[in-house]
Scaffold this active site. Structure first.
Site, PDB file in Angstrom:
ATOM      1  N   GLU B  65       0.810  -1.223   0.000  1.00  0.00           N
ATOM      2  CA  GLU B  65       0.000   0.000   0.000  1.00  0.00           C
ATOM      3  C   GLU B  65       0.842   1.272   0.000  1.00  0.00           C
ATOM      4  OE1 GLU B  65      -0.666  -2.626   1.945  1.00  0.00           O
ATOM      5  OE2 GLU B  65      -2.761  -3.188   1.643  1.00  0.00           O
ATOM      6  N   HIS B 134     -11.115  -4.647  10.822  1.00  0.00           N
ATOM      7  CA  HIS B 134     -11.855  -4.660   9.560  1.00  0.00           C
ATOM      8  C   HIS B 134     -13.233  -4.021   9.701  1.00  0.00           C
ATOM      9  CE1 HIS B 134      -8.870  -7.792   8.623  1.00  0.00           C
ATOM     10  NE2 HIS B 134      -9.195  -7.689   7.374  1.00  0.00           N
TER      11      HIS B 134
HETATM   12  C1  LIG Z   1      -2.270  -4.281   4.982  1.00  0.00           C
HETATM   13  C2  LIG Z   1      -3.314  -5.144   4.401  1.00  0.00           C
HETATM   14  N1  LIG Z   1      -3.582  -5.039   3.087  1.00  0.00           N
HETATM   15  C3  LIG Z   1      -4.535  -5.811   2.525  1.00  0.00           C
HETATM   16  C4  LIG Z   1      -5.233  -6.711   3.282  1.00  0.00           C
HETATM   17  C5  LIG Z   1      -6.341  -7.534   2.654  1.00  0.00           C
HETATM   18  N2  LIG Z   1      -5.946  -8.929   2.494  1.00  0.00           N
HETATM   19  C6  LIG Z   1      -6.257  -9.857   3.424  1.00  0.00           C
HETATM   20  S1  LIG Z   1      -5.634 -11.349   3.076  1.00  0.00           S
HETATM   21  C7  LIG Z   1      -4.923 -10.772   1.662  1.00  0.00           C
HETATM   22  C8  LIG Z   1      -4.112 -11.684   0.811  1.00  0.00           C
HETATM   23  C9  LIG Z   1      -2.978 -12.209   1.567  1.00  0.00           C
HETATM   24  O1  LIG Z   1      -2.221 -13.054   0.768  1.00  0.00           O
HETATM   25  P1  LIG Z   1      -1.041 -13.873   1.407  1.00  0.00           P
HETATM   26  O2  LIG Z   1      -0.186 -12.987   2.236  1.00  0.00           O
HETATM   27  O3  LIG Z   1      -0.371 -14.587   0.303  1.00  0.00           O
HETATM   28  O4  LIG Z   1      -1.754 -14.890   2.403  1.00  0.00           O
HETATM   29  P2  LIG Z   1      -2.886 -15.970   2.086  1.00  0.00           P
HETATM   30  O5  LIG Z   1      -4.205 -15.289   2.201  1.00  0.00           O
HETATM   31  O6  LIG Z   1      -2.634 -16.525   0.737  1.00  0.00           O
HETATM   32  O7  LIG Z   1      -2.761 -16.996   3.169  1.00  0.00           O
HETATM   33  C10 LIG Z   1      -5.201  -9.421   1.472  1.00  0.00           C
HETATM   34  C11 LIG Z   1      -4.766  -8.613   0.321  1.00  0.00           C
HETATM   35  C12 LIG Z   1      -4.935  -6.770   4.656  1.00  0.00           C
HETATM   36  N3  LIG Z   1      -5.604  -7.609   5.466  1.00  0.00           N
HETATM   37  N4  LIG Z   1      -3.967  -5.996   5.195  1.00  0.00           N
END
Ligand SMILES: Cc1ncc(C[n+]2csc(CCOP(=O)(O)OP(=O)(O)O)c2C)c(N)n1
Lengths: 328, 339
Positions: B65, B134
């Protein structure tokens, strides 16, 4: 497999426990939410990120853990929490929003915190990584001999917190192991669309620390790599970055239509389900017969059922209790 | 002025339509953020845009971000009009510096020579047990920072018109949409989330409040999903013979102080409903405005129904107790008019 049988059995049992927990949470999550899915309804409202398929990344470190070691995990935390031995009853109760939960219903599934064992997680991507660095600072300063493990997704490796944490830990030679759970997707975004290089473990070289890739979703491979990295940290030789290729068998969150992953991808993934594969291998290598595995399932299923029964029998917190615990 | 229409859209579809119409006429407009492309935005605000405009103009970003919101600032001051999405407002912590020290201040630092025409869209609000990272609204936090316009639509009509205004605005605009007001199939069913939306492009001015309901006994000033709750509360109060006027601020910055003062001068009572934390925020600002502009008209001390100064708890009974509700609004008004 040059691993004590007790460790193999322990990893298998834990994988069964995790999978069963996720399956039961999934079933109960949809209670009263269907046919028209309403995220706010049911026994477990809100988002739910389950880790079926990612059990190997969690259980592989388990035999190497010492009491007092700290772990930080992600928005998808159950497998790691269970593998560390977080109280399953209290964890279930927290997920169901009950008074008896780890946080008395304040935190919920993305905010599970436990003192003993030393576990925390966060719904903010990358948030746990600096916290693990700080835990390692504390262990070093206090001479406890403990180490910190930080779990994060491959999506988180593009967050500033990842790079800052690796640099700090390397600079100060802290006892941390960073574990990247690479399930290839961050919600709908495939790794190739988010990350400039194929393997996050290569990023370790930018900080002068070991980076190790575990190319298969296999608890034995994770056990070996994690054992070496955790020993190294405990010896005082500094941090490591481990990247494990794993699979998120279900949607990003429950209710996710999962349309961004092809049927072929999903089929392949299901065909290599790590719990099934590990079970087969244990039979083949004469570690655990099918009958013994069935007995383990029975025992672990009962453990999970007891935790859920505990949660469901627990009262909700009194509404005004919302005001408590803002300050110490 | 716009024509009347029978066509009804959800707020979510109205937002996406507003963006699409501006993208069609202005090649400098582009969208970036997490899951805005293939997924169409976790809350559907960019639904259909990738198919229409392609991956050069609808860009899925890594989870970075600070990087991509900072990049929106750079693009905005160099001839583009980015719409950049922060998936949930709660994630501001990882990128606040780019928002607050950069996006919001460059125009001022440059003595007015540089413009930053960026729209920062973000989802806000609770009510579905998504817990304390959230579920926040945080509009008061952003409104507190000089240099950012802060827009919060509550109806589909306003959502589209405010989006088009935000894109055309030469200032950075925080465009905050409440998840519960979007009319998403998988969220709490909300009949107020759907409304008439003209097909053609139109604007709704930023900084003008809307009288969402006329009344005579009490003014309820609010924003976002709480407008819907206030409307439901007003219907119940009507049955008790209490006539509530509802002011939907639609934007916090600029704040339509005249609308607040005018309504309080008419009704002589003020209730502020704010889903944000109670202290140091919107409710205090609105009450100060009323006290300064309509002091002699007030028949009762202004009252607020807000989120108490606690993180938003997860468990359903705790969260329900914490957030403003129809019941709390009815109770507050009833006490005020009987006092
Ligand atoms: C700072 C932030 N940005 C965006 C999100 C929204 N978000 C939640 S899970 C996710 C994807 C995460 O991917 P990864 O780190 O690969 O973990 P996975 O869900 O695949 O276990 C996103 C973009 C968040 N929770 N926090």
């Amino acid at each position: 497999m040059d691993i004590p049988k007790a460790h193999l059995v322990d990893m298998y049992e834990t994988m069964v426990r995790i999978r069963r927990f996720e399956e039961r949470i999934r079933e109960l999550y949809f209670a009263d939410k269907l046919p028209a899915f309403d995220i706010a309804a049911g026994l477990i409202p809100g988002e739910m990120h389950l880790a079926a398929g990612q059990e190997p990344v969690a259980v592989g470190m388990r035999p190497h853990l010492h009491p007092g070691d700290a772990i930080t995990a992600t928005h998808r935390p159950h497998h790691v929490a269970i593998a560390q031995g977080v109280d399953l009853n209290k964890m279930a109760a927290e997920i169901f929003g009950r008074e008896t939960g780890l946080g008395h219903g304040k935190g919920g599934h993305m905010h599970l915190f436990s003192v003993e064992p030393n576990f925390g997680c966060s719904g903010i991507i990358g948030e746990g990584m600096p916290v693990a660095v700080g835990a390692a600072m504390a262990f070093k300063a206090r001479g406890t001999g403990n180490i910190a493990l930080s779990y994060f997704g491959e999506g988180a490796a593009n967050q500033g917190a990842f790079h800052e944490s690796l640099n700090l830990a390397a600079l100060w030679k802290l006892p941390v192991v960073f574990i990247c759970e690479d399930n290839a997707y961050a919600i709908s975004v495939p790794k190739a669309s988010s990350t400039a290089i194929p393997d996050n473990s290569d990023r370790a070289s930018a900080y002068g620390i070991p980076g190790v890739l575990v190319p298969e979703n296999d608890p034995v491979a994770v056990y070996e790599v994690m054992g070496a990295a955790m020993d190294r940290a405990r010896r005082g030789d500094g941090p490591s970055l481990i990247e494990i290729k794993t699979d998120r068998l279900w949607g990003h969150f429950e209710g996710d239509a999962d349309a961004y992953r092809s049927d072929e991808f999903k089929e392949d993934m299901n065909d290599r389900d790590p719990l099934v594969a590990f079970g087969k291998r244990l039979v083949e290598e004469g570690v655990l017969s099918e009958a013994e595995q069935a007995a383990i399932k029975e025992k672990e299923y009962a453990t999970v059922e007891a935790a859920i029964a505990f949660a469901l029998a627990s009262p909700y917190p009194a509404p005004e209790a919302a005001l408590n615990h803002v300050f110490a | 002025m716009t024509t009347m229409t029978d066509r009804k859209l959800t707020m979510q579809k109205a937002i996406a339509e507003g963006i699409a119409q501006e993208m069609a006429v202005d090649p400098s407009v582009f969208v970036m953020g997490e899951d805005v492309g293939v997924y169409g935005g976790i809350f559907g605000a960019t639904e259909g845009l990738l198919d229409k405009f392609g991956p050069e103009r609808v860009i899925d970003t890594p989870i970075s971000e600070t990087g991509f919101i900072g990049a929106a600032v750079g693009a905005a001051i160099n001839g583009m009009r980015p719409i950049v999405e922060l998936m949930f407002v709660d994630f501001f912590g990882v990128c606040m510096d780019q928002i607050y020290n950069n996006m919001a201040k460059i125009h001022y630092f440059s003595g007015g020579n540089i413009k930053v025409p960026a729209v920062l869209t973000t989802a806000v609000g609770g009510g579905y047990s998504d817990a304390g990272q959230h579920s926040q609204t945080l509009w008061g936090l952003f409104a507190h920072l000089p240099g950012l316009k802060v827009v919060v639509p509550s109806s589909a009509y306003d959502a589209k018109g405010l989006m088009i205004s935000a894109i055309r605005d030469d200032n950075p605009v925080m465009y905050m949409f409440h998840k519960g007001a979007l009319g998403l199939g998988w969220m709490v069913n909300n009949p107020h989330a759907t409304g008439p939306v003209p097909e053609e492009s139109y604007t709704v001015p930023i900084g003008k409040a809307r009288v969402a309901r006329e009344g005579t006994d009490v003014t309820i000033v609010t924003v976002g999903l709480s407008v819907h709750k206030a409307l439901d509360a007003a219907a119940l109060l009507e049955a008790d013979g209490v006539s509530a006027e509802i002011i939907d601020l639609r934007s916090l910055v600029p704040l339509d102080r005249e609308a607040i003062v005018a309504s309080v001068q008419k009704t002589h009572r003020l209730l502020v409903v704010d889903e944000d934390y109670q202290s140091f925020g919107m409710s205090g600002e609105v009450i100060t405005t009323a006290v300064q502009g309509a002091f002699d008209y007030l028949d009762a001390p202004p009252v607020r129904v807000a989120t108490p100064d606690i993180p938003i708890p997860y468990s359903h009974p705790l969260e329900t107790w914490t957030l403003p509700s129809v019941d709390r609004i009815v109770a507050a008004v009833t006490e005020m008019v009987s006092g």
